[in-house]
Write a protein that holds these residues in place. Sequence first.
Motif, PDB file in Angstrom:
ATOM      1  N   LYS A   1      49.099 -24.065  82.298  1.00 52.71           N
ATOM      2  CA  LYS A   1      49.596 -24.532  80.998  1.00 52.71           C
ATOM      3  C   LYS A   1      50.403 -23.457  80.265  1.00 52.71           C
ATOM      4  N   PHE A   2      50.019 -22.197  80.491  1.00 51.41           N
ATOM      5  CA  PHE A   2      50.666 -21.136  79.732  1.00 51.41           C
ATOM      6  C   PHE A   2      51.545 -20.273  80.625  1.00 51.41           C
ATOM      7  N   ILE A   3      52.746 -19.982  80.140  1.00 52.51           N
ATOM      8  CA  ILE A   3      53.673 -19.177  80.936  1.00 52.51           C
ATOM      9  C   ILE A   3      54.228 -18.050  80.079  1.00 52.51           C
ATOM     10  N   ARG A   4      54.268 -16.897  80.693  1.00 50.84           N
ATOM     11  CA  ARG A   4      54.849 -15.755  79.985  1.00 50.84           C
ATOM     12  C   ARG A   4      56.349 -15.832  80.175  1.00 50.84           C
ATOM     13  N   ILE A   5      57.055 -16.160  79.107  1.00 54.03           N
ATOM     14  CA  ILE A   5      58.501 -16.336  79.250  1.00 54.03           C
ATOM     15  C   ILE A   5      59.262 -15.066  78.895  1.00 54.03           C
ATOM     16  N   HIS A   6      58.524 -14.105  78.355  1.00 51.36           N
ATOM     17  CA  HIS A   6      59.172 -12.867  77.942  1.00 51.36           C
ATOM     18  C   HIS A   6      58.080 -11.815  77.858  1.00 51.36           C
ATOM     19  N   ARG A   7      58.475 -10.547  77.915  1.00 49.62           N
ATOM     20  CA  ARG A   7      57.489  -9.478  77.793  1.00 49.62           C
ATOM     21  C   ARG A   7      56.620  -9.670  76.551  1.00 49.62           C
ATOM     22  N   SER A   8      57.219 -10.229  75.513  1.00 53.45           N
ATOM     23  CA  SER A   8      56.493 -10.329  74.243  1.00 53.45           C
ATOM     24  C   SER A   8      56.090 -11.759  73.901  1.00 53.45           C
ATOM     25  N   CYS A   9      56.149 -12.671  74.860  1.00 58.84           N
ATOM     26  CA  CYS A   9      55.861 -14.069  74.495  1.00 58.84           C
ATOM     27  C   CYS A   9      55.237 -14.888  75.628  1.00 58.84           C
ATOM     28  N   ILE A  10      54.152 -15.583  75.269  1.00 61.32           N
ATOM     29  CA  ILE A  10      53.535 -16.548  76.185  1.00 61.32           C
ATOM     30  C   ILE A  10      53.602 -17.898  75.507  1.00 61.32           C
ATOM     31  N   VAL A  11      54.053 -18.918  76.241  1.00 62.77           N
ATOM     32  CA  VAL A  11      54.217 -20.216  75.599  1.00 62.77           C
ATOM     33  C   VAL A  11      53.342 -21.274  76.271  1.00 62.77           C
ATOM     34  N   ASN A  12      52.863 -22.200  75.440  1.00 60.66           N
ATOM     35  CA  ASN A  12      52.104 -23.334  75.955  1.00 60.66           C
ATOM     36  C   ASN A  12      53.116 -24.373  76.427  1.00 60.66           C
ATOM     37  N   THR A  13      53.158 -24.634  77.701  1.00 63.13           N
ATOM     38  CA  THR A  13      54.213 -25.496  78.257  1.00 63.13           C
ATOM     39  C   THR A  13      54.122 -26.935  77.763  1.00 63.13           C
ATOM     40  N   THR A  14      52.962 -27.341  77.269  1.00 60.48           N
ATOM     41  CA  THR A  14      52.885 -28.713  76.747  1.00 60.48           C
ATOM     42  C   THR A  14      53.668 -28.827  75.444  1.00 60.48           C
ATOM     43  N   GLN A  15      54.009 -27.683  74.839  1.00 61.40           N
ATOM     44  CA  GLN A  15      54.755 -27.686  73.581  1.00 61.40           C
ATOM     45  C   GLN A  15      56.248 -27.477  73.790  1.00 61.40           C
ATOM     46  N   LEU A  16      56.644 -27.441  75.066  1.00 59.88           N
ATOM     47  CA  LEU A  16      58.042 -27.163  75.373  1.00 59.88           C
ATOM     48  C   LEU A  16      58.924 -28.373  75.042  1.00 59.88           C
ATOM     49  N   ALA A  17      60.006 -28.150  74.289  1.00 69.70           N
ATOM     50  CA  ALA A  17      60.901 -29.259  73.960  1.00 69.70           C
ATOM     51  C   ALA A  17      62.221 -29.148  74.716  1.00 69.70           C
ATOM     52  N   GLU A  18      62.757 -27.943  74.779  1.00 64.03           N
ATOM     53  CA  GLU A  18      64.107 -27.801  75.327  1.00 64.03           C
ATOM     54  C   GLU A  18      64.360 -26.364  75.782  1.00 64.03           C
ATOM     55  N   ILE A  19      65.211 -26.220  76.796  1.00 59.71           N
ATOM     56  CA  ILE A  19      65.646 -24.875  77.184  1.00 59.71           C
ATOM     57  C   ILE A  19      67.163 -24.840  77.028  1.00 59.71           C
ATOM     58  N   GLN A  20      67.647 -23.896  76.249  1.00 58.79           N
ATOM     59  CA  GLN A  20      69.094 -23.808  76.034  1.00 58.79           C
ATOM     60  C   GLN A  20      69.645 -22.518  76.618  1.00 58.79           C
ATOM     61  N   GLN A  21      70.838 -22.647  77.212  1.00 61.72           N
ATOM     62  CA  GLN A  21      71.458 -21.446  77.773  1.00 61.72           C
ATOM     63  C   GLN A  21      72.470 -20.908  76.782  1.00 61.72           C
ATOM     64  N   TYR A  22      72.420 -19.591  76.586  1.00 57.91           N
ATOM     65  CA  TYR A  22      73.339 -18.977  75.640  1.00 57.91           C
ATOM     66  C   TYR A  22      74.408 -18.171  76.331  1.00 57.91           C
TER      67      TYR A  22
ATOM     68  N   GLU B   1      73.056 -14.802  81.409  1.00 60.02           N
ATOM     69  CA  GLU B   1      71.640 -14.662  81.757  1.00 60.02           C
ATOM     70  C   GLU B   1      70.784 -14.608  80.504  1.00 60.02           C
ATOM     71  N   SER B   2      71.057 -15.511  79.600  1.00 59.96           N
ATOM     72  CA  SER B   2      70.237 -15.539  78.393  1.00 59.96           C
ATOM     73  C   SER B   2      69.937 -16.969  77.997  1.00 59.96           C
ATOM     74  N   TRP B   3      68.649 -17.208  77.832  1.00 61.61           N
ATOM     75  CA  TRP B   3      68.195 -18.563  77.503  1.00 61.61           C
ATOM     76  C   TRP B   3      67.257 -18.519  76.306  1.00 61.61           C
ATOM     77  N   MET B   4      67.131 -19.660  75.647  1.00 62.22           N
ATOM     78  CA  MET B   4      66.173 -19.797  74.554  1.00 62.22           C
ATOM     79  C   MET B   4      65.315 -21.022  74.821  1.00 62.22           C
ATOM     80  N   LEU B   5      64.068 -20.906  74.399  1.00 62.48           N
ATOM     81  CA  LEU B   5      63.176 -22.052  74.543  1.00 62.48           C
ATOM     82  C   LEU B   5      62.893 -22.618  73.164  1.00 62.48           C
ATOM     83  N   LEU B   6      63.020 -23.936  73.018  1.00 61.64           N
ATOM     84  CA  LEU B   6      62.685 -24.592  71.762  1.00 61.64           C
ATOM     85  C   LEU B   6      61.334 -25.283  71.914  1.00 61.64           C
ATOM     86  N   THR B   7      60.411 -25.041  70.984  1.00 61.93           N
ATOM     87  CA  THR B   7      59.129 -25.740  71.048  1.00 61.93           C
ATOM     88  C   THR B   7      59.226 -27.020  70.228  1.00 61.93           C
ATOM     89  N   LYS B   8      58.259 -27.866  70.418  1.00 60.25           N
ATOM     90  CA  LYS B   8      58.240 -29.128  69.674  1.00 60.25           C
ATOM     91  C   LYS B   8      58.165 -28.869  68.177  1.00 60.25           C
TER      92      LYS B   8
END
Lengths: 249, 352
Positions: free
Chosen positions: A198-219, A222-229
């Motif tokens: 359920k939980f994924i470390r998406i960055h050295r400083s961040c772990i996210v609950n994947t059930t709260q994942l809304a969107e992944i945007q590319q900037y 090699e740079s992406w952002m994750l939007l939560t619900k």
Amino acid sequence: MEKIKVIIVDDEQLARDLLRSYLSRDPRLEIIAECGNGFEGVLAIQEQKPDLVFLDIQMPKITGFEMLELLPDPPVIVFSTAYEEFAIRAFEANAVDYLLKPYPLERVQVAVEKAMKRIQSGTGSKEELEQLTQAHDETTGLLTRIVVKSGSKIRIIPVETIDYLESEDDFVMIYCKEGHFLKQKTMKFFEAHLDPKKFIRIHRSCIVNTTQLAEIQQYGKESWMLLTKQGAKLKISKSGYVALKEFLA
Amino acid sequence: MEQRNPSNRFPLLANWVIPIILAILQTSYDRFIEILPWGISTVDGMVFGFLLGAFGLAIWFVVRYNSPDEKSFVMLFASHFAAATTLSFAWFYSASFVAKSIQSAPEYPLFLDKNTTSRIMLGFFFYFLLAAFFYLYIYYKSNREKLKREKVLQTQLREAVLRALKSQINPHFLFNSLNSIASLTMTNPEKAHEMVIALSDFMRYSLRKQHNELVTLEEEISHVRLYLQIEKIRFGNKMAFSFETDPECLACKIPTLLLQPLFENAVKYGVYEASETVEIRLRSFRQDDHVLLTVSNTYDPEAVPAKGEGIGLKNVKERLRLVYNSNNLMEIHDKEGRFEVRIFLPCPKTEN
């Protein structure tokens, strides 16, 4: 000479009775409170500032270990529990003691002597407690809840209500349904003890609950952002992106 | 050979079927196609047929000691070809020798000379036919044994799993109870006495029962009652329990130590985690040829258990599956602050 102030925390009346009857034989000790659960225990310890606490581990609401996580400056602790589930040697090696129920009077006296020495020398037991907690962490499986303190209130956060966690200096900020709370633990600890399904470390400083994942945007390339619900925007590192892609595949 | 291993009797007997048929065919061929006199035809057919059977026995040993699992195909073919050649020639010349010494008619040796090639070819044909048959037979037999062994293994595995699933005495429960007794001996010796006896009875039942034994529901219920009595001494007003059992079900046979894990689960997630009184309830009644058991407990809705879903319930479900070979004998309901486990136990009415 001033008496040593003792608090007993155990959810079973009979267990408290036994300990009290042992401890009351020692004129140097004064039992100032008895608590039947972890909440009461935390409050009593903060308010009454005991020198020594006899602490059960399995209790309703919060465990003895979780209680310690909430105390910034804990008194000398003697643990007591019925069964050696975790690295008991870690406890034996330390000055603070560990009692296995049922224990005889003599064993409690040994624990009291150890504790007296510790109290008289005035050295804090924080370091050792940290070792103990760490030994405990290593033997715990996946977390189902995280206990935090906000103001004077104790909160129990079920892990499924967590949106994400972000590191903040030596602490971790937990963002969940009910707000955000600081916890003195490492990202490494959470990465190891949150369900990897359920939980994924998406960055050295961040772990996210994947059930709260809304969107992944590319900037960028090699740079992406994750939007939560909830609308939070979180940076994704390159390795975090790989892990995320693997998860979503 | 046959005596040492009676299961080999079958291929060796079968080995004689073809030579007997061959003997009859050869005799008929000699008599009616080649128009030889009866005397020559009979001796020719019988001697060649009988010796073919005798040489056929040797083929069995060649097959037995040339397992396709151990030798390469080339090696296998080479050894069979060598054996086929040896046996065919040996068969033909020894049969010729025997037949000629029995049948002294002057035209017989000439007839044999004419048929040398076809007879040796026949020997080859017979050799490979029988070898193939023997291999098939060995394959069939080992396959059947393998299946039998697998079945035994599966039963053993099932028993081991059942044993593991059977509730073990929880060390937390045991040591906490002993601690309560230690405390009671000082404050309330009579109660300590009562608890020691309850704990002893509880342990005796748990230790005595075989894993696959069936017991009556009544026995299981009184065991569970002991368990709850002990926990009640520990937790006092924090727990209450009630039993509502239809007397019609009490004689039903159920797997031993099936109920206790359900109550342990109720105590663990209800009583251990709550600060208010938790009520645990057992109800049992008959539904056609099933007995419906429900074990339920109230719980503190705000408590978040420190440990995830217990394996206790999963084990009970798995046990039911193994014992009754059915996957839908257990249901879990969780609503309005009450956690309920329903178990449907097959129990035909005739058992009562």
